[in-house]
Design an enzyme around this catalytic site. Structure first.
Site, PDB file in Angstrom:
ATOM      1  N   GLU A  30      69.818  49.974  36.553  1.00  0.00           N
ATOM      2  CA  GLU A  30      69.706  50.023  35.183  1.00  0.00           C
ATOM      3  C   GLU A  30      70.316  51.277  34.503  1.00  0.00           C
ATOM      4  O   GLU A  30      69.291  52.442  35.476  1.00  0.00           O
ATOM      5  CB  GLU A  30      67.832  49.959  35.137  1.00  0.00           C
ATOM      6  CG  GLU A  30      67.664  48.105  35.410  1.00  0.00           C
ATOM      7  CD  GLU A  30      66.354  48.141  35.217  1.00  0.00           C
ATOM      8  OE1 GLU A  30      65.480  48.854  35.530  1.00  0.00           O
ATOM      9  OE2 GLU A  30      65.316  47.264  36.302  1.00  0.00           O
ATOM     10  N   GLU A  60      64.867  43.770  38.188  1.00  0.00           N
ATOM     11  CA  GLU A  60      65.240  43.865  39.669  1.00  0.00           C
ATOM     12  C   GLU A  60      65.555  43.026  40.642  1.00  0.00           C
ATOM     13  O   GLU A  60      66.569  43.313  41.416  1.00  0.00           O
ATOM     14  CB  GLU A  60      63.928  45.222  40.245  1.00  0.00           C
ATOM     15  CG  GLU A  60      63.805  45.882  39.228  1.00  0.00           C
ATOM     16  CD  GLU A  60      62.551  46.045  37.763  1.00  0.00           C
ATOM     17  OE1 GLU A  60      62.827  47.114  37.276  1.00  0.00           O
ATOM     18  OE2 GLU A  60      62.568  45.229  37.485  1.00  0.00           O
ATOM     19  N   ALA A  84      60.236  53.230  41.818  1.00  0.00           N
ATOM     20  CA  ALA A  84      59.666  52.531  42.725  1.00  0.00           C
ATOM     21  C   ALA A  84      58.338  51.342  42.611  1.00  0.00           C
ATOM     22  O   ALA A  84      58.407  50.329  43.007  1.00  0.00           O
ATOM     23  CB  ALA A  84      58.677  53.016  44.380  1.00  0.00           C
ATOM     24  N   PHE A  86      58.992  49.269  40.764  1.00  0.00           N
ATOM     25  CA  PHE A  86      59.319  47.914  40.568  1.00  0.00           C
ATOM     26  C   PHE A  86      59.984  47.199  41.505  1.00  0.00           C
ATOM     27  O   PHE A  86      60.406  46.304  40.872  1.00  0.00           O
ATOM     28  CB  PHE A  86      60.254  48.008  39.592  1.00  0.00           C
ATOM     29  CG  PHE A  86      59.036  48.613  38.170  1.00  0.00           C
ATOM     30  CD1 PHE A  86      58.192  47.639  37.492  1.00  0.00           C
ATOM     31  CD2 PHE A  86      59.764  49.783  37.089  1.00  0.00           C
ATOM     32  CE1 PHE A  86      57.503  48.101  35.763  1.00  0.00           C
ATOM     33  CE2 PHE A  86      58.724  50.630  36.500  1.00  0.00           C
ATOM     34  CZ  PHE A  86      57.617  49.309  35.477  1.00  0.00           C
ATOM     35  N   HIS A 129      54.631  53.904  37.104  1.00  0.00           N
ATOM     36  CA  HIS A 129      55.352  55.245  37.520  1.00  0.00           C
ATOM     37  C   HIS A 129      55.079  56.187  38.687  1.00  0.00           C
ATOM     38  O   HIS A 129      56.067  56.835  38.638  1.00  0.00           O
ATOM     39  CB  HIS A 129      55.965  55.919  36.216  1.00  0.00           C
ATOM     40  CG  HIS A 129      57.088  54.314  35.388  1.00  0.00           C
ATOM     41  ND1 HIS A 129      56.197  53.676  34.665  1.00  0.00           N
ATOM     42  CD2 HIS A 129      57.696  53.385  34.690  1.00  0.00           C
ATOM     43  CE1 HIS A 129      56.099  52.303  33.935  1.00  0.00           C
ATOM     44  NE2 HIS A 129      57.791  52.626  33.755  1.00  0.00           N
TER      45      HIS A 129
END
Length: 325
Positions: A30, A60, A84, A86, A129
């Protein structure tokens, strides 16, 4: 004194050199192409190789699925997962497909993907996040989990990861991106699966990675004033980890403290603690101590985030406690 680069730019340079040296390497994720990545890590690559870096949809699962297929066809994809946290979205592609392929086909097929993912707390990125993801994936044979700490390690280990025939999860701590250190201009490789003794000591061993490594050095400096000599091991590859280096250090110091950012229960610190207890218990003069985050999500509020994370005083206290035996 050699040239200094930031951790982030060391990774950027590694990507440029990997692209230059092997036309099978390509990048996807992305905002990695036109924007150069959310943290600027892939900047400059689209200008040189417009056909070998691809912006993807916000999926993902699609990023990892495409990467697995490309790797099976002989390419060496370097997908970026922006945070990370996700990795859970593409968990199946990573642990059930990529990690098991070599074993399923008796070494005749490989899935050489290097999944870059940004992890760690400290910059107020809140619940979704801020995770440290190593422990999610340690229970996956066939998957290599790497957590470099210094700019030198980041460049050398990424170049090694991209050449490795196993799928590698390459975890970059966002708090380290602006930290500078000496990095050679030429390409070089740091072997995976090998820990590094960062500081030699005789009284207590600390095993740490990433942000906790810096805290370990601060703790060692404070403890030295009290006459306590600390040996520090930078784990580098969290799985498969370097058992030999840890065991030899504990055999010398007879005390072990493990410093891990991330929740306590089921963490990689617990694995190393269990290994030492099971395999070389006779070396220990004191119970092993783990210094970790508390078992709670990382909140957005600064005071709550700071409360969750392991601190310098926690590590110093743990080392003092093991020295009482």
């Amino acid at each position: 004194m050699g040239r200094k680069l930031s951790y982030g730019m060391a990774i950027n340079e590694a990507l440029h050199q990997a692209m230059e040296n092997d036309d099978r390497v390509f990048i996807l994720g992305e905002d990695v192409a036109k924007m150069g990545g959310d943290f600027g890590i892939t900047k400059g690559i689209m200008a040189k190789w417009p056909n070998r870096i691809k912006d993807t949809a916000l999926s993902e699962s699609a990023i990892l699925g495409l990467s697995n297929g490309a790797a099976l066809c002989g390419l060496r994809p370097v997908p970026e997962i922006m945070f990370a946290d996700f990795l859970g979205v593409c968990f199946d592609q990573l642990v059930n497909n990529a990690a098991k392929l070599n074993f399923m086909f008796q070494g005749k097929a490989h899935c050489p993907i290097t999944v870059r993912a940004v992890q760690g707390a400290g910059i107020r990125c809140a619940y979704h996040h801020s995770v440290c993801a190593e422990s999610w994936f340690m229970n996956t044979p066939g998957l290599v989990v790497v957590s470099p700490t210094t700019p030198y390690e980041a460049k050398g280990m990424l170049l090694s990861a991209i050449k490795n025939d196993n799928p590698v999860l390459f975890l970059e701590h966002k708090m380290l991106y602006n930290v500078k250190g000496e990095v050679p201009v030429e390409p070089y490789e740091i072997p995976l699966y090998e820990a590094e003794i960062e500081r030699v000591g005789s009284d207590v061993t600390i095993v740490a990675t990433q942000m906790m490594l810096g805290i370990a050095h601060k703790a060692a400096n404070e403890l030295q004033k009290e006459g306590i000599s600390v040996e520090i091991i930078d784990l580098r590859t969290v799985f498969p980890y370097d058992k030999k280096t840890i065991v030899e250090s504990v055999a010398k110091t007879s005390r072990l403290v493990i410093a891990q950012e991330g929740p306590r229960v089921g963490g990689w610190a617990a694995e190393i603690s269990a290994m030492i207890n099971e395999d070389v218990f006779e070396y220990l003069s004191a119970p092993i101590k783990r210094v970790t985050s508390i078992d709670a999500p990382v909140a957005y509020a600064p005071v709550l985030e700071d409360f969750v994370l392991p601190k310098l005083e926690n590590l110093i206290k743990a080392c003092r406690e093991v020295m009482q035996y």
